[in-house]
Design a protein around this motif. Structure first.
Motif, mmCIF file in Angstrom:
data_model
loop_
_atom_site.group_PDB
_atom_site.id
_atom_site.type_symbol
_atom_site.label_atom_id
_atom_site.label_comp_id
_atom_site.label_asym_id
_atom_site.label_seq_id
_atom_site.Cartn_x
_atom_site.Cartn_y
_atom_site.Cartn_z
ATOM 1 N N PRO A 128 0.818 -1.226 0.000
ATOM 2 C CA PRO A 128 0.000 0.000 0.000
ATOM 3 C C PRO A 128 0.848 1.271 0.000
ATOM 4 N N VAL A 129 1.758 1.369 -0.964
ATOM 5 C CA VAL A 129 2.604 2.562 -1.067
ATOM 6 C C VAL A 129 2.474 3.095 -2.498
ATOM 7 N N ALA A 130 2.062 4.354 -2.629
ATOM 8 C CA ALA A 130 1.883 4.935 -3.967
ATOM 9 C C ALA A 130 3.222 5.432 -4.501
ATOM 10 N N ILE A 131 3.294 5.513 -5.838
ATOM 11 C CA ILE A 131 4.508 6.004 -6.481
ATOM 12 C C ILE A 131 4.203 7.349 -7.133
ATOM 13 N N GLY A 132 5.118 8.277 -6.936
ATOM 14 C CA GLY A 132 4.958 9.581 -7.563
ATOM 15 C C GLY A 132 6.236 9.990 -8.271
ATOM 16 N N ALA A 133 6.077 10.861 -9.282
ATOM 17 C CA ALA A 133 7.240 11.429 -9.981
ATOM 18 C C ALA A 133 7.502 12.822 -9.413
ATOM 19 N N GLN A 134 8.720 13.298 -9.619
ATOM 20 C CA GLN A 134 9.117 14.595 -9.049
ATOM 21 C C GLN A 134 8.799 15.768 -9.971
ATOM 22 N N ASP A 135 8.471 15.450 -11.228
ATOM 23 C CA ASP A 135 8.238 16.505 -12.219
ATOM 24 C C ASP A 135 7.611 15.843 -13.445
ATOM 25 N N LEU A 136 7.045 16.625 -14.335
ATOM 26 C CA LEU A 136 6.540 16.094 -15.607
ATOM 27 C C LEU A 136 6.617 17.187 -16.662
ATOM 28 N N SER A 137 6.492 16.767 -17.891
ATOM 29 C CA SER A 137 6.507 17.723 -18.992
ATOM 30 C C SER A 137 5.161 18.433 -19.070
ATOM 31 N N LEU A 138 5.191 19.685 -19.499
ATOM 32 C CA LEU A 138 3.907 20.355 -19.701
ATOM 33 C C LEU A 138 3.393 20.118 -21.112
ATOM 34 N N GLU A 139 4.187 19.363 -21.902
ATOM 35 C CA GLU A 139 3.783 19.092 -23.285
ATOM 36 C C GLU A 139 2.787 17.939 -23.334
ATOM 37 N N GLU A 140 2.451 17.564 -24.571
ATOM 38 C CA GLU A 140 1.462 16.504 -24.763
ATOM 39 C C GLU A 140 2.010 15.138 -24.366
ATOM 40 N N ASP A 141 1.219 14.084 -24.666
ATOM 41 C CA ASP A 141 1.587 12.723 -24.259
ATOM 42 C C ASP A 141 2.901 12.260 -24.867
ATOM 43 N N SER A 142 3.148 12.652 -26.135
ATOM 44 C CA SER A 142 4.394 12.245 -26.799
ATOM 45 C C SER A 142 4.688 13.251 -27.906
ATOM 46 N N GLY A 143 5.894 13.202 -28.434
ATOM 47 C CA GLY A 143 6.235 14.123 -29.516
ATOM 48 C C GLY A 143 7.699 14.495 -29.485
ATOM 49 N N ALA A 144 8.051 15.472 -30.311
ATOM 50 C CA ALA A 144 9.453 15.876 -30.459
ATOM 51 C C ALA A 144 9.827 16.866 -29.353
ATOM 52 N N PHE A 145 9.993 16.349 -28.153
ATOM 53 C CA PHE A 145 10.334 17.183 -26.984
ATOM 54 C C PHE A 145 11.508 16.513 -26.267
ATOM 55 N N THR A 146 12.688 16.631 -26.820
ATOM 56 C CA THR A 146 13.865 15.905 -26.330
ATOM 57 C C THR A 146 14.098 16.117 -24.828
ATOM 58 N N GLY A 147 14.244 15.011 -24.149
ATOM 59 C CA GLY A 147 14.560 15.068 -22.719
ATOM 60 C C GLY A 147 13.342 15.121 -21.815
ATOM 61 N N GLU A 148 12.165 15.278 -22.388
ATOM 62 C CA GLU A 148 10.960 15.425 -21.563
ATOM 63 C C GLU A 148 10.319 14.072 -21.235
ATOM 64 N N VAL A 149 9.596 14.026 -20.137
ATOM 65 C CA VAL A 149 8.848 12.822 -19.755
ATOM 66 C C VAL A 149 7.397 13.258 -19.524
ATOM 67 N N SER A 150 6.474 12.636 -20.247
ATOM 68 C CA SER A 150 5.078 13.093 -20.171
ATOM 69 C C SER A 150 4.330 12.431 -19.018
ATOM 70 N N GLY A 151 3.218 13.052 -18.671
ATOM 71 C CA GLY A 151 2.351 12.477 -17.642
ATOM 72 C C GLY A 151 1.871 11.096 -18.042
ATOM 73 N N ALA A 152 1.565 10.915 -19.328
ATOM 74 C CA ALA A 152 1.089 9.601 -19.797
ATOM 75 C C ALA A 152 2.151 8.532 -19.551
ATOM 76 N N MET A 153 3.422 8.902 -19.755
ATOM 77 C CA MET A 153 4.515 7.933 -19.526
ATOM 78 C C MET A 153 4.637 7.597 -18.037
ATOM 79 N N LEU A 154 4.472 8.609 -17.200
ATOM 80 C CA LEU A 154 4.546 8.368 -15.756
ATOM 81 C C LEU A 154 3.423 7.427 -15.319
ATOM 82 N N LYS A 155 2.263 7.669 -15.870
ATOM 83 C CA LYS A 155 1.105 6.816 -15.550
ATOM 84 C C LYS A 155 1.398 5.385 -16.011
ATOM 85 N N ASP A 156 1.990 5.289 -17.193
ATOM 86 C CA ASP A 156 2.283 3.980 -17.784
ATOM 87 C C ASP A 156 3.215 3.140 -16.901
#
Ligand code: PEP
Length: 258
Positions: free
Chosen positions: A67-95
């Motif tokens: 019963p321990v949730a996992i969280g990320a420290q930051d996310l990209s403000l861009e869309e789920d995927s695309g040409a945004f080098t170095g970014e990690v999207s919310g969709a990827m974190l969820k995945d």
């Protein structure tokens, strides 16, 4: 009084969250989470860990079934995927198993220049990905000494509410983290923290009665009990002390005893 406290506890279950910042390794993740397994599995509070992005998948696999949730420290403000080098999207974190994400941590604001507007966009990106944002707000020492604490915190909240809506803000988690208390060993006194938490809840309006507001800034086992005993403090966002399993589990136990 005890009945009121119990009712509040049901709507605002205490949460203790460990922000590992840029610390750790594969070995650290394995050893640290294993050390937390037994002490944390018997507690009734919510617990979360925020490892560095590259270890999220590993941590999620190791915590599966616990019963321990996992969280990320930051996310990209861009869309789920695309040409945004170095970014990690919310969709990827969820995945990879995240349910939470920090937004607007003071180190992102001060070191990486994230403005209130950028933070608001990241907040919306988190919500769109189905993640619960943990919105960090707080004043610098100069701002506190100038008597501007509530004004600064209100502006940080307003920037998010203006873009995301008050409903999404009250449904998120807010962490009050005075910048002068982060990683410095200086903690806000329980009265100072309570005053700001109460101000935040008041700012949020009626729905804010249900919003979890965490305190962060040099929390350790030695000061957690007093902080968590205040009526508007619903747990903690823990940095340095979250890297020591005995210390983190002791803080979790203290939250559980409230
Ligand atoms: C944090 O990084 O959010 C934090 C509160 O750090 P520390 O507990 O080390 O002050």
């Amino acid at each position: 009084m005890a009945v009121i406290r119990e009712a509040v506890r049901v709507t605002r279950k205490p949460l203790v969250a460990g922000n590992w910042k840029m610390h750790g390794s594969r070995d650290f993740v394995a050893a640290h989470l294993q050390a937390l397994e037994a002490p944390l599995s018997e507690l009734a509070i919510d617990i979360a860990v925020f490892p560095p992005a590259v270890y999220l998948d590993l941590a999620a696999r190791q915590l599966a079934g616990l019963p321990v949730a996992i969280g990320a420290q930051d996310l990209s403000l861009e869309e789920d995927s695309g040409a945004f080098t170095g970014e990690v999207s919310g969709a990827m974190l969820k995945d990879v198993g995240c349910s939470l994400v920090l937004v607007g941590h003071s180190e992102r604001r001060t070191i990486y220049g994230e403005s209130n507007e950028t933070v608001a966009k990241k907040f919306v990106a988190a919500c769109s990905a189905g993640l619960t944002p943990v919105l960090c707000v707080g004043e610098t020492l100069e701002q506190r000494e100038a008597g501007e604490t509530q004004q600064v915190v209100s502006a940080q909240l307003q920037a998010v509410a203006a873009v995301a809506g008050l409903d999404r803000l009250t449904a998120s988690i807010i962490a009050y983290e005075p910048v002068w208390a982060i990683g410095t060993g200086k903690t806000a006194t329980p009265d100072q923290a309570q005053e700001v938490h109460q101000g935040i809840r008041h700012w949020l309006g009626a729905e804010g009665a249900k919003t979890r507001i965490l305190y962060g800034g040099s929390v350790k086992a030695a000061n957690a009990r007093e902080l968590f005993s205040r009526p508007d403090i619903d747990g903690g966002l823990i940095g340095g002390a979250a890297l020591v399993p005995e210390e983190f589990s002791a803080i979790c136990r203290l939250a559980d005893q409230q």
